[in-house]
Design an enzyme around this catalytic site. Structure first.
Site, PDB file in Angstrom:
ATOM      1  N   ASP A  87       0.674  -1.163  -0.249  1.00 16.73           N
ATOM      2  CA  ASP A  87       0.272  -0.168  -0.178  1.00 16.73           C
ATOM      3  C   ASP A  87       0.588   1.527   0.448  1.00 16.73           C
ATOM      4  OD1 ASP A  87       0.446   1.040   2.789  1.00 16.73           O
ATOM      5  OD2 ASP A  87      -0.239  -0.545   3.082  1.00 16.73           O
ATOM      6  N   GLU A 120      -7.345   4.384  12.704  1.00 14.42           N
ATOM      7  CA  GLU A 120      -6.425   3.713  13.752  1.00 14.42           C
ATOM      8  C   GLU A 120      -5.737   5.006  14.609  1.00 14.42           C
ATOM      9  OE1 GLU A 120      -2.653   4.254  12.252  1.00 14.42           O
ATOM     10  OE2 GLU A 120      -3.421   4.031  10.039  1.00 14.42           O
ATOM     11  N   ASP A 157      -9.226   3.126   6.947  1.00 12.57           N
ATOM     12  CA  ASP A 157      -7.872   3.304   7.438  1.00 12.57           C
ATOM     13  C   ASP A 157      -8.649   3.819   8.748  1.00 12.57           C
ATOM     14  OD1 ASP A 157      -6.022   3.315   9.056  1.00 12.57           O
ATOM     15  OD2 ASP A 157      -4.635   4.046   6.979  1.00 12.57           O
TER      16      ASP A 157
END
Length: 277
Positions: free
Chosen positions: A69, A160, A158
């Site tokens: 990624d 986090e 994503d």
């Protein structure tokens, strides 16, 4: 997955070593509209394993399809070299919050496709900026859409550690100063909006540490969303609430390929099936 400023959140020494689970689990994962078998911004966190869910021992090793990624930190990527070195899929950062788009997205997203990669886009969620539905809509308008061509992976969320404070975050700041119920709803709103806009569920990327601490039992998406685990560890034991297997595993922040090193948990034919929807 934040890279330009590369803050490394070094989680204190691992008090355990992650154990493994047979590839047999491949046959157990079934996700509506995306049935398949197993296997940010610009800062970077190192994701060490934290055993926050005692007894959840999964026998899995790093086997499957290699991938990567990337974000703006990698700039223009030499996709041919990465492909020749064995990478077969890539996730590319498209957006963050509601005010950032990756300036290299076109070269990375289109370039990987033209080279033969199966690729998808990801959004770095910022619950401190706006709600999940608003950010999913922004993602969809700026590169996050999906098509059933067998070469485009579902978009990924994503979610986090709070990048605003990095390693100096207080426990509350780490979770964007939101309660577990609020973060669970934020993710649910993102998932629902993305599903409505594409017909498929998004992949969810996180660490077991952050998810279990900040969302916990208020966010069970294990029956619908493929899970992308960030764990810089030799083996995997710990998952966010109710997931029992990873679909993607980000296991290192550097290596053979540009950007983060990843593996898909299954054969190439199953990766194609996920991309097909």
């Amino acid at each position: 997955m934040r890279k330009a400023i590369r803050i490394k959140l070094q989680v204190q020494a691992m008090a355990f070593h992650c154990s493994i689970f047979p590839f047999l689990l491949l046959s157990f994962l079934s996700i509506p509209a995306q049935s398949f078998s197993l296997n940010t911004s610009d800062y970077m966190y190192t994701h060490d394993c934290h055993d926050l869910t005692a007894g959840r021992t999964l026998l899995q090793t790093r086997a499957g399809v290699p991938g990567m990624d990337v974000s703006s930190h990698q700039g223009n990527v030499n996709w041919r070299t990465a492909y020749n070195n064995g990478a077969r899929f890539a996730y590319i950062k498209a957006t963050e919050g509601t005010g950032y788009t990756n300036p290299y997205f076109s070269q990375q997203y289109v370039g990987s496709y033209r080279t033969g990669f199966i690729r998808g886009a990801y959004h770095f969620g910022r619950p401190d900026i706006s709600n999940g539905a608003t950010q999913a809509t922004y993602f969809l308008k700026n590169g996050g859409r999906w098509s059933s061509d067998g070469r485009t992976l579902p978009g990924a969320l994503d979610i986090e550690y709070n990048p605003s404070c990095g390693s100096s975050c207080t426990p509350a700041q780490k979770c964007y100063n939101l309660r577990k119920q609020e973060l669970g709803k934020w993710i649910q709103d993102f998932v629902n909006t993305y599903r409505k806009g594409t017909g498929v569920y998004p992949v969810i990327y996180s660490t077991a540490d952050w998810y279990n601490t900040c969302v916990g039992t208020y966010g069970d998406f294990s029956s619908v969303c493929p899970f992308w685990l960030a764990c810089y560890c030799p083996r995997v034991t710990t998952y966010p609430y109710n997931w029992k297997v990873y679909t993607f595993w980000q296991y290192a922040d550097s290596g053979t390929f540009p950007g983060d090193q990843n593996v898909f948990n299954g054969p190439y034919s199953q990766l194609q099936k996920l991309a097909k929807g």
